[in-house]
Write an enzyme that holds these catalytic residues in place. Structure first.
Site, PDB file in Angstrom:
ATOM      1  N   ILE A 477      54.255  36.403 -77.404  1.00 50.58           N
ATOM      2  CA  ILE A 477      52.792  36.397 -77.487  1.00 50.58           C
ATOM      3  C   ILE A 477      52.169  36.773 -76.143  1.00 50.58           C
ATOM      4  O   ILE A 477      51.316  37.655 -76.059  1.00 50.58           O
ATOM      5  CB  ILE A 477      52.283  35.023 -77.944  1.00 50.58           C
ATOM      6  CG1 ILE A 477      52.751  34.738 -79.374  1.00 50.58           C
ATOM      7  CG2 ILE A 477      50.753  34.960 -77.863  1.00 50.58           C
ATOM      8  CD1 ILE A 477      52.456  33.334 -79.853  1.00 50.58           C
ATOM      9  N   GLU A 669      59.675  29.349 -85.002  1.00 51.66           N
ATOM     10  CA  GLU A 669      59.990  28.820 -83.685  1.00 51.66           C
ATOM     11  C   GLU A 669      61.481  29.042 -83.422  1.00 51.66           C
ATOM     12  O   GLU A 669      62.254  29.295 -84.362  1.00 51.66           O
ATOM     13  CB  GLU A 669      59.675  27.320 -83.633  1.00 51.66           C
ATOM     14  CG  GLU A 669      58.219  26.969 -83.841  1.00 51.66           C
ATOM     15  CD  GLU A 669      57.334  27.436 -82.700  1.00 51.66           C
ATOM     16  OE1 GLU A 669      57.851  27.602 -81.562  1.00 51.66           O
ATOM     17  OE2 GLU A 669      56.133  27.661 -82.941  1.00 51.66           O
ATOM     18  N   ASP A 680      54.829  21.786 -88.610  1.00 51.47           N
ATOM     19  CA  ASP A 680      53.880  22.732 -88.023  1.00 51.47           C
ATOM     20  C   ASP A 680      52.674  22.911 -88.948  1.00 51.47           C
ATOM     21  O   ASP A 680      51.520  22.974 -88.495  1.00 51.47           O
ATOM     22  CB  ASP A 680      54.575  24.075 -87.783  1.00 51.47           C
ATOM     23  CG  ASP A 680      53.707  25.035 -86.991  1.00 51.47           C
ATOM     24  OD1 ASP A 680      53.301  24.675 -85.872  1.00 51.47           O
ATOM     25  OD2 ASP A 680      53.414  26.132 -87.509  1.00 51.47           O
ATOM     26  N   LYS A 684      48.481  21.966 -88.524  1.00 49.42           N
ATOM     27  CA  LYS A 684      47.384  22.887 -88.813  1.00 49.42           C
ATOM     28  C   LYS A 684      46.367  22.265 -89.763  1.00 49.42           C
ATOM     29  O   LYS A 684      45.151  22.384 -89.541  1.00 49.42           O
ATOM     30  CB  LYS A 684      47.938  24.191 -89.387  1.00 49.42           C
ATOM     31  CG  LYS A 684      48.776  24.972 -88.377  1.00 49.42           C
ATOM     32  CD  LYS A 684      49.414  26.217 -88.990  1.00 49.42           C
ATOM     33  CE  LYS A 684      50.241  26.969 -87.964  1.00 49.42           C
ATOM     34  NZ  LYS A 684      50.903  28.171 -88.512  1.00 49.42           N
TER      35      LYS A 684
END
Length: 819
Positions: A477, A669, A680, A684
């Protein structure tokens, strides 16, 4: 007649002097009548002070400095004068003059004292030497020049070090001398003489003053101050990179700029020019064709409201307060009378309308004497408790915006304070005169450079701003983000008036800093070559100490240690953009605290990419809520990695192979269990719940896991893959069970009222999630307005490109909010 003055930097080296000679030859050839004033060679005045101080301490090293001084001038003669007669004559004259200086220094060495009177005589050798040599060089070049020792024409009192000029006598002497000497006069700057012929000086910067006095005495056409900058700049270029030349200024504006630290103009210079209405030009010796700055009585009512921004680097603020001051006449007179009696100069004064307190700024060296003087004047009131002891605050600076046109434009002060507030700069005191020629703000000294840059952008580059980025994490990223910034910066600069400078960068091993900006075409090499090991506390400390305007911290990691610094970063008035979900999914009180600190400091805490990568999920949710809609239900496939895995699952390709492929593509990941466990996704939906105002914590989200316990308990990632390979039949059955009913598997998160759940569901063609493909995310908002047909946000929910693009968009949004 024009009066030209060249400063020390302009005559620092022989090649620079040759350049000046060419300028003066052009003036002479054009038929201009002029006289010229010179400072000492660059650095010579400081050298003379140093050798005098050494001699006064009995340190014989002064002799070495004197020899360097003498040699420098002899070398200049050798380089500049090719005419043998002129060279010998000049060298002889310099030896005689410098012998006098040598003996004078020896006298100081013997008596161990350098009085102000003696120092003025010592310092005069700098200007006398440079001006005499240059007068000879001009003669050699065909300009009929004549050396003039200013002590013959400028007369003062005996205030050694900063003598006061006897104007009438001086002007008469100037007129008389120039009437009898038609040649080009080459005049020593800075020096003068008192009664009895005693040498005096006009204060540091006094060569400018010499030029102004000559112009006034001669009723000159113009004064030209030639220096090493292209006129008066909008701000100090050493602190504000984008400062530029001000074409025109009034005398009043120039006076204010010089008072507040602009070194180009020596303040006393302006008074003779103003009184005689002589325009003054600031020009660059090294760019003689550049017009520079014109200072005159002409104002430009259509010009910029703010002409310049200046500052005084170090002041102390003294405050006198107490109930005994209210409505009592003469308080201010007593305060400033006591300061005048103590010979203390006041830089700035401010008083509230309540009359409860008066604050004034002084030089730090005068602060203690100022306190003692005022407390002595109010000893009776202090003893009675109606006036408080004087409060002294140090390590402060004064920043001022200056311009005669400010009085005609409302909102100037508002823009000033908004710019300071957006950058977390606190105003300790404020002063504005009724003329509105300047608005002065006392701030912390450590914020001075940031304030200058923020104000310069606000008033001179309102359509242009620089964002300073500190980026941690340069993996998929982060590396993609740096590439996108590098590719898009030209467009942003040209079309959006925005420049992004990456000034701090860190990976898991090293970090680098470059306040002027890291070269993004070779950031990898710069990190490899860096000798600074990564230390998050040091990184954050360095970011704080650089104290750059419009600073943004970008965290491209999933590291909890980095997230633990968010509070400190926001509290330093630095905005944050991050795809890291740790902070926003931590304890609800901590989440709320981060939001509150950001609001309090007036900075942005952005985390759009926490949910949906580059999709506008959180911003859409906020828009719905801000516009008055009520959220009744949120459903979502919130994991790009799980979306990809379940969309690829076809009953043929083993589940373990699909997970490996997703990991290799960067969708999951490094440990896919973080994704497959549903944790995860839980983070969120937790974040979305909090955005709606539901105060959930992580334990309030119910996760229905689908992985076998043995897979979750595997000792390593490789062991995990071995387990799911062995459990192939289990995963096939999950697929087949849904397929037999014409359904597909989806990991769906749901927020229904205040209940949040996450789990794998089999959905049929009537469900909006049925048509998902690739790594797409889909979020379905059911609201009062979108009850029958819910609002859907759909698109790629994983991948470095879209996530980096989401962070990039946030950075630009943060920059836009700083206007």
């Amino acid at each position: 007649m024009k009066v030209l003055k060249f400063g020390g930097s302009s005559v620092a080296q022989p090649d620079r002097i040759r350049g000046i000679v060419e300028i003066l030859k052009d003036y002479y050839a054009a038929g201009d009548h002029f006289t010229v004033v010179f400072s000492a060679f660059g650095g010579v005045t400081d050298n003379l002070i140093e050798m005098s101080e050494l001699a006064a301490r009995g340190d014989d090293r002064y002799g070495q400095l004197f020899q360097e001084f003498a040699d420098r001038h002899q070398l200049a003669i050798g380089e500049l004068l090719t005419n043998e007669k002129l060279q010998q004559e000049t060298a002889h004259q310099m030896r005689r003059s410098h012998e006098v200086l040598k003996n004078l220094l020896y006298g100081i060495f013997l008596v161990r004292e350098a009085s102000p009177r003696t120092m003025d005589y010592v310092l005069s050798f700098g200007e006398r030497s440079s001006s005499y040599i240059i007068s000879q060089v001009l003669q050699q070049a065909g300009v009929p020049a004549e050396f003039l020792d200013a002590r013959r024409i400028i007369k003062t009192d005996k205030t050694f070090g900063n003598a006061k000029v006897a104007f009438e006598k001086t002007y008469a002497k100037i007129k008389e001398h120039y009437r009898e000497h038609p040649k080009v006069q080459v005049v020593t700057g800075f020096i003068a003489s008192a009664k009895g012929g005693l040498t005096t000086t006009l204060g540091r910067g006094g060569s400018d003053y010499t030029a102004s006095l000559l112009a006034a005495g001669l009723k000159a056409q113009a004064i030209e101050i030639w220096t090493d900058v292209s006129g008066v700049l909008t701000a100090d270029p050493r602190r504000v990179e984008k400062a530029f030349t001000i074409p025109k200024m009034t005398y009043a504006e120039a006076m204010e700029m010089s008072h507040f630290g602009a070194k180009v103009i020596y303040p006393p210079t302006l008074m003779p020019a103003l009184q005689n209405r002589i325009p003054l030009y600031i020009k660059n010796t090294f760019q003689p064709d550049f017009p520079g700055t014109k200072v005159s009585e002409e104002s430009d009512p259509d010009g910029e409201a703010v002409r310049g921004i200046s500052s005084i680097n170090n002041v102390a603020l003294c405050t006198v307060s107490g109930t005994g001051m209210f409505g009592v006449p003469g308080i201010a007179g007593r305060i400033f009378g006591s300061l005048a009696a103590a010979n203390i100069n006041v830089i700035l004064i401010t008083q509230g309308s309540s009359e409860h307190a008066i604050s004034f700024a002084v030089q730090p060296s005068d602060a203690e004497r100022a306190r003692e003087a005022v407390e002595a004047a109010f000893a009776f009131e202090i003893a009675r408790g109606v006036v408080n002891a004087v409060k002294v605050e140090r390590d402060l600076s004064v920043v001022a915006i200056i311009g005669e046109n400010m009085r005609y434009q409302p909102g100037i002060a508002g823009r000033l304070f908004r710019a300071l507030g957006k950058n977390g700069i606190n105003a300790v005191a404020i002063a504005q005169g009724s003329s509105e020629l300047n608005v002065s703000v006392v701030i912390s000294r450590e914020d001075e450079t940031k304030a200058l840059n923020a104000l310069h952008e606000t008033f001179f580059l309102s359509d242009y701003k620089t964002l300073h980025l500190f980026i941690v994490g340069v993996g998929l990223i982060g590396g993609t983000l740096l590439k996108q910034i590098d590719q898009q910066n030209d467009y942003l600069r040209e079309r959006r008036g925005m420049e992004l400078k990456v000034v701090g960068l860190a990976n898991s091993k090293k970090m680098i800093f470059a306040p002027s900006g890291i070269d993004l075409s070779r950031w990898k090499e710069s990190l490899v070559q860096s000798s600074i090991p990564i230390d998050l506390a040091v990184f954050v400390g360095r970011m704080r100490d650089l104290n750059l305007s419009n600073s943004i911290f970008v965290d491209n990691t999933a590291d909890s240690k980095i997230a633990s610094f968010y509070e400190t970063i926001l509290d330093e008035s630095i905005s944050i953009s991050t795809p890291n979900k740790i902070a926003t999914s931590s304890g609800y009180l901590q989440y709320q605290r981060l939001k509150n600190i950001a609001d309090k400091r007036g900075v942005q805490f952005r985390y759009e990419t926490n949910v949906g990568a580059g999709l506008p999920v959180i911003s859409t949710l906020r828009d719905l809520i801000d516009s008055g809609d009520r959220i009744t239900k949120i459903e979502g496939v919130l994991s790009g990695s799980l979306s990809y895995i379940f969309n690829t699952l076809d009953g043929i390709l083993p589940f373990s192979d699909i997970v490996r492929e997703a990991r290799e593509k960067g969708f999951t990941e490094p440990d896919p269990r973080i994704d497959l466990s549903g944790k995860d996704v839980a983070r969120k939906i937790l974040i979305l719940a909090r955005e709606t105002g539901v105060p959930l914590n992580a334990e309030d989200v119910h996760v229905n896991g689908f992985l076998p316990e043995e897979a979750m308990a595997a000792a390593s990632v490789e062991d995990f893959f071995n387990v799911i390979e062995d459990q192939a039949a289990y995963f096939n059955e999950l697929y087949e069970s849904a397929s037999r009913e014409g359904k597909v598997l989806r990991m769906i998160a749901t927020l229904d009222s205040d209940q949040a759940t996450v789990g794998v569901q089999a959905v049929g063609p009537d469900n909006p999630f049925y048509t998902l493909s690739g790594s797409d995310n889909m979020i379905v908002f059911t609201t009062d307005r979108y009850r029958v047909r819910p609002l859907v946000v759909r698109g790629p929910g994983a991948g470095a490109e879209v996530t980096a693009a989401g962070v990039f968009a946030e950075i630009i949004q943060i920059g836009s909010s700083l206007s």
